[in-house]
Design an enzyme around this catalytic site. Structure first.
Site, short mmCIF file in Angstrom:
data_model
loop_
_atom_site.label_atom_id
_atom_site.label_comp_id
_atom_site.label_asym_id
_atom_site.label_seq_id
_atom_site.Cartn_x
_atom_site.Cartn_y
_atom_site.Cartn_z
N LYS A 35 0.86 -1.19 0.00
CA LYS A 35 0.00 0.00 0.00
C LYS A 35 0.90 1.24 0.00
O LYS A 35 1.84 1.33 0.80
CB LYS A 35 -0.90 -0.04 1.25
CG LYS A 35 -2.10 0.85 1.14
CD LYS A 35 -3.20 0.39 2.09
CE LYS A 35 -4.33 1.41 2.10
NZ LYS A 35 -5.51 0.94 2.81
N GLU A 91 -19.97 -5.77 8.99
CA GLU A 91 -20.96 -4.99 9.75
C GLU A 91 -22.08 -5.87 10.32
O GLU A 91 -22.56 -5.64 11.43
CB GLU A 91 -21.55 -3.89 8.87
CG GLU A 91 -20.59 -2.73 8.57
CD GLU A 91 -19.61 -3.00 7.44
OE1 GLU A 91 -19.70 -4.08 6.81
OE2 GLU A 91 -18.75 -2.14 7.18
N ARG A 105 -25.69 -2.65 5.84
CA ARG A 105 -25.31 -4.05 5.73
C ARG A 105 -25.89 -4.91 6.85
O ARG A 105 -25.97 -6.12 6.75
CB ARG A 105 -23.77 -4.18 5.79
CG ARG A 105 -23.07 -3.80 4.52
CD ARG A 105 -23.13 -4.96 3.54
NE ARG A 105 -22.81 -4.56 2.21
CZ ARG A 105 -21.60 -4.59 1.68
NH1 ARG A 105 -20.59 -5.00 2.40
NH2 ARG A 105 -21.41 -4.23 0.44
C1 LIG Z 1 -19.09 -2.22 3.74
C2 LIG Z 1 -17.93 -1.28 3.90
N1 LIG Z 1 -17.38 -1.08 5.12
C3 LIG Z 1 -16.36 -0.24 5.26
C4 LIG Z 1 -15.83 0.43 4.19
C5 LIG Z 1 -14.72 1.45 4.36
N2 LIG Z 1 -13.48 1.05 3.67
C6 LIG Z 1 -13.14 1.54 2.48
S1 LIG Z 1 -11.72 0.92 1.91
C7 LIG Z 1 -11.51 0.00 3.28
C8 LIG Z 1 -10.30 -0.88 3.42
C9 LIG Z 1 -10.28 -1.89 2.36
O1 LIG Z 1 -9.13 -2.67 2.50
P1 LIG Z 1 -8.69 -3.58 1.32
O2 LIG Z 1 -9.88 -4.26 0.76
O3 LIG Z 1 -7.59 -4.44 1.79
O4 LIG Z 1 -8.18 -2.55 0.22
P2 LIG Z 1 -6.86 -1.64 0.26
O5 LIG Z 1 -7.33 -0.27 0.58
O6 LIG Z 1 -5.93 -2.20 1.26
O7 LIG Z 1 -6.33 -1.72 -1.10
C10 LIG Z 1 -12.56 0.17 4.17
C11 LIG Z 1 -12.67 -0.45 5.50
C12 LIG Z 1 -16.44 0.21 2.94
N3 LIG Z 1 -16.04 0.85 1.84
N4 LIG Z 1 -17.46 -0.65 2.82
#
Ligand SMILES: Cc1ncc(C[n+]2csc(CCOP(=O)(O)OP(=O)(O)O)c2C)c(N)n1
Length: 651
Positions: free
Chosen positions: A293, A381, A409
């Protein structure tokens, strides 16, 4: 080398580039990402991490026909850059500009508008299934469909633990359709990933070449005579050593999804080779790609949590941060996290749950100070709410701190596990209302509607900073569930004497006989400003801070409504089913009750409801959107003048 990015009109243009040119393109794409993130808050580190993966995918597949779903969609920027949107890239996340998430209205390469995590594998599988059905129907004699479409989902290790992903993998392993799931493993959600699956992926990382070794094991077995005890010993020995050293991917293979990897995610030749390798394999496949990242921008590599969506920054020629334009203003989220910390300190039975939003909910200090009372359950969630119900039943006082839009959710768990049991779970709904540049996927537009219909659940909206902490204290004393919703904005504190918070009671903040404004939540501030402007024009209106959406203060509201020449309700929620609807329902019920009791119907004033319309609201700054929808002070004042018949005097 001459800049390449401006010449990329579509992913087809990647085909003619040499490896060296593709690598140069990756550098230019990172520069474009840095330029945008330097000027406004935008998703950054996740996008830096998928640049090579994005180039390799578009090089190997043809997504004008094949299907590509980026899970969540926050890492879509490189994809936008190579799908003909480089020219508009500087407008991203501004009103009227590109969205910060996939948007089918912008490009055919964006299939779904998304922003919530976890659904990519399901939709990619659905596309594979649907395409199979439709291709079979259209195949006869149609040479335009010269290849079966491929279906690809790219999902991060943070989103992977979402329950729905395993529902999809379970289904994929059973359907056996050709499907490519790319696990983009950067060891991070927004914060460092948590949970048992995270630990599992860590062990997989250290066991490379699973496929190769499994193949070797197969070869060994083939060379052993198929008889006797020695064969059995040999097989169990192979099995044990496979388990011990090669168990990477077993989880997926057990679901019928073939596992490949892990592979280096910043090496274009490696990625291209592996994508070519798995492209035409039959059945569902998971390709495990290791990325970093923030890759390619040192400050983001060093602090991917801050650089997930950093405040605008300036950096020097060596990519060192020179300044960060952080706002020092206190937001509702700050007030909520302080109130939560106070509650945890006061009572060890109080717990707080977040679904991977520790940073967004500003709970980092709480996590450090109260490790036993803090739970980050990952992007899960539904689980968070059912888990909180269990804790509540056991005697704890859980606070579920989840953004309004993501709590959608958990709808069934709010209904069954919490409200139906009447358990004392407190929901803190952050980002309720218009969230601004994130747009329609993230606006918290619906919670009043989806919450106020559940029996047992009290629903509150603070009119200012003072209300929010008092509401949490009140909620933690209740025997049943309570939801408190507050927006993504800086806090206000209304002047003058304030009524103490009492169950089901609203408060009058300004008095005037010319009209009545009943405001819900933080638009109380806009309503008070509107009233101040109108007062200068000779129009005196009453302003009520509703505080409770449920139970509604029907006694006060009906009394004031009956006395008013006209009424305006104001809320930052969908009009349909929202606060204004609750007021209109109460008035209608009271009128019907009066007719039934006394046989008479009293004339009532017109009630105009201001709130979010029955359409998805675009992205833009919250202030801009409120103004467009007539929900800022100026818009509320205009509506009041109209109702008062004073518009011509004050256009
Ligand atoms: C249902 C839901 N919960 C929380 C989020 C907030 N959120 C956006 S990106 C993220 C992290 C995602 O991590 P990952 O899938 O590993 O992607 P990365 O950013 O590491 O590439 C979160 C928690 C969301 N978008 N959707």
């Amino acid at each position: 080398m001459k800049p390449i990015l401006p010449s990329i009109q579509s992913p087809h243009d990647l085909r003619g580039l040499t490896l060296e040119e593709l690598e140069h393109l990756a550098t230019e794409m990172r520069r474009a990402l840095c330029e945008v993130a330097g000027t406004r808050t935008a998703h950054f580190a996740s996008n830096l991490g998928v640049v090579e993966l994005c180039i390799a995918l578009h090089r190997v597949f043809d997504f004008s026909r094949d299907r590509l779903i980026w899970d969540t969609g926050h890492q879509i920027y490189p994809h936008k850059l190579v799908t003909g949107r480089f020219g508009q890239f500087g407008t991203i996340r501004t009103k009227g500009g590109l969205m910060g998430y996939p948007n089918p209205a912008e490009s055919d390469y964006d299939l779904f508008m998304t922003g919530h995590a976890g659904c990519s594998v399901s939709t990619a599988l659905g596309l594979a299934s649907g395409d199979g059905i439709v291709e079979a129907l259209t195949k006869a004699g149609d040479d335009r469909h010269d290849h079966h479409r491929h279906s690809v989902a790219v999902i991060g290790d943070g989103a992977l633990p979402s329950g729905i992903v395993f529902e999809a993998l379970n289904n994929a392993g059973f359907l056996k359709k050709r499907l490519l799931v790319i696990l983009n493993d950067n060891r991070m959600s927004i914060c460092p990933r948590v949970g048992a699956l995270a630990e599992y992926l860590d062990t997989v990382r250290t066991n490379p070449w699973y496929r190769g070794l499994k193949h070797q094991a197969g070869e060994i077995i083939k060379g052993v005579p198929m008889v006797g005890e020695s064969m059995e010993r040999m097989l169990s020995g192979v099995k044990d050593s496979l388990k011990a050293t090669l168990h990477g991917g077993m989880l997926f293979e057990a679901l019928g999804v073939r596992y490949f990897g892990p592979v280096e995610g910043h090496s274009l030749p490696t990625l291209i080779r592996y994508l070519e390798l798995v492209k035409d394999e039959e059945g569902p496949i998971l390709l495990h790609v290791l990325t970093e990242k923030g890759h390619g921008f040192k400050p983001a590599e060093a602090d991917p949590v801050f650089f997930h969506t950093p405040a605008p920054f300036e950096c020097d020629d060596d990519d060192c941060i020179v300044s960060i334009k952080k706002s020092s203003a206190r937001a509702y989220t700050d007030v909520a996290s302080t109130a939560i910390a106070t509650a945890l300190r006061r009572d060890p039975r109080v717990t707080v749950l977040t679904a991977a939003m520790c940073q967004g909910n500003k709970l980092e200090k709480v996590r450090e100070e109260f490790p036993e009372q803090f739970f980050d359950v990952g992007i899960c969630e539904s689980h968070a709410v059912a888990f909180a119900a269990g804790q509540a039943k056991a005697g704890c006082r859980p606070i579920v701190d989840i953004y309004s839009t993501f709590l959608q959710r958990s709808y069934d768990q709010i209904f069954q596990e919490v409200c139906l049991q009447n358990l004392p779970v407190v929901f803190m709904l952050d980002r309720a209302g218009l969230t601004g540049p994130d747009g329609p996927t993230h606006h918290g537009s619906y919670d009043l509607g989806y919450l106020r219909l559940f029996p047992n659940l009290a629903v509150l909206a603070p009119g200012d900073e003072h209300d929010l902490s008092a509401m949490l204290d009140w909620a933690l004393e209740q025997p049943g569930p309570v939801a408190i919703r507050y927006p993504k904005t800086v806090v206000e504190r209304h002047d003058g004497p304030r009524a103490p918070l009492e169950a089901g009671r609203a408060e009058v903040l300004a008095e005037g006989g010319d009209g009545l404004v009943i405001a819900c939540g933080t638009l109380v501030g806009e309503a008070l400003q509107a009233a101040a402007t109108l007062r200068q024009e000779g129009l005196d209106v009453t302003v009520i801070n509703a505080r409770f959406v449920k139970p509604l203060d029907t006694r006060l509201l009906l009394e004031r409504i009956e006395a008013a020449p006209w009424v305006v309700t104001v809320e930052e929620n969908a009009l349909m089913t929202g606060f204004g609807s609750a007021v209109v329902e109460a008035v209608s019920d009271a009128q019907a009750a009066a007719v039934m009791a006394h046989g008479e119907s009293r004339p009532l004033p017109p009630i105009l409801r201001l709130g979010l319309p029955d359409r998805f609201v675009e992205h833009g700054e919250r202030g801009e959107l409120l103004a467009d929808l007539g929900l800022d002070a100026a818009g509320i004042a205009t509506t009041c003048r109209r109702l008062a018949g004073r518009l011509s005097a004050f256009p």
